[in-house]
Design a protein around this motif. Structure first.
Motif, short mmCIF file in Angstrom:
data_model
loop_
_atom_site.label_atom_id
_atom_site.label_comp_id
_atom_site.label_asym_id
_atom_site.label_seq_id
_atom_site.Cartn_x
_atom_site.Cartn_y
_atom_site.Cartn_z
N ASN A 22 0.81 -1.22 0.00
CA ASN A 22 0.00 0.00 0.00
C ASN A 22 0.84 1.27 0.00
N THR A 24 2.84 4.51 -0.88
CA THR A 24 2.76 5.49 -1.95
C THR A 24 4.03 6.31 -2.06
N PRO A 30 -1.16 5.28 2.87
CA PRO A 30 -2.40 5.88 3.39
C PRO A 30 -3.11 4.92 4.35
N CYS A 31 -3.75 5.50 5.34
CA CYS A 31 -4.56 4.72 6.27
C CYS A 31 -5.75 4.17 5.50
N CYS A 32 -6.07 2.89 5.69
CA CYS A 32 -7.19 2.29 4.94
C CYS A 32 -8.54 2.77 5.47
N SER A 35 -7.57 7.57 5.23
CA SER A 35 -6.79 7.98 4.06
C SER A 35 -5.69 9.00 4.36
N GLN A 36 -5.42 9.29 5.62
CA GLN A 36 -4.31 10.16 5.98
C GLN A 36 -3.01 9.36 5.92
N PRO A 37 -1.88 10.01 5.66
CA PRO A 37 -0.62 9.25 5.53
C PRO A 37 -0.16 8.66 6.85
#
Length: 128
Positions: A22, A24, A30-32, A35-37
């Protein structure tokens, strides 16, 4: 009722592989959930299953993703546990059917489609 999906041990190699799938950027994924890193070495993170094993999610890497520890805890308590917990049978019973002799029928249908057997177990003599 179906059983939970068997759980495999989450070793460090598998945990890091899920993060890398996952990823990037350099050690950032990203948090699943939010969505924050997530920074691999600076943030507290866990591997969260997108569909919980108790809700018949599969124990494969595609069902897993890195998540902030706090995000995963909130998701578990607000989304997963209410679905996993079994409400009391008295609240779920739609109607207990009675036989002609006044006793309850063998199966009482519940609101979610489950049936509970009320028939007592009878020990049968050995025929040998």
């Amino acid at each position: 009722m179906t059983a939970n999906t068997p759980r495999q041990r989450m070793n460090d190699k598998r945990r890091q592989h899920i993060f890398s799938e996952n990823c990037t950027g350099h050690n950032v994924a990203p948090c699943c959930i939010c969505s924050q890193p997530i920074h691999r070495h600076n943030d507290r993170w866990i591997v969260e299953r997108k569909r919980a094993l108790a809700l018949l999610g599969k124990d494969v890497n595609t069902n897993c993703g890195p998540a902030h520890y706090d995000c995963a805890r909130v998701k578990t308590h607000t989304e997963d546990l209410p679905k996993i917990r079994k409400p009391s049978a008295g609240r779920l019973c739609t109607r207990a059917r009675k036989r002609s002799d006044g006793r309850l029928a063998e199966n009482v249908l519940l609101a979610e489609g489950y049936a509970i057997s009320w028939r007592p177990k009878v020990k049968r003599p050995w025929c040998g």
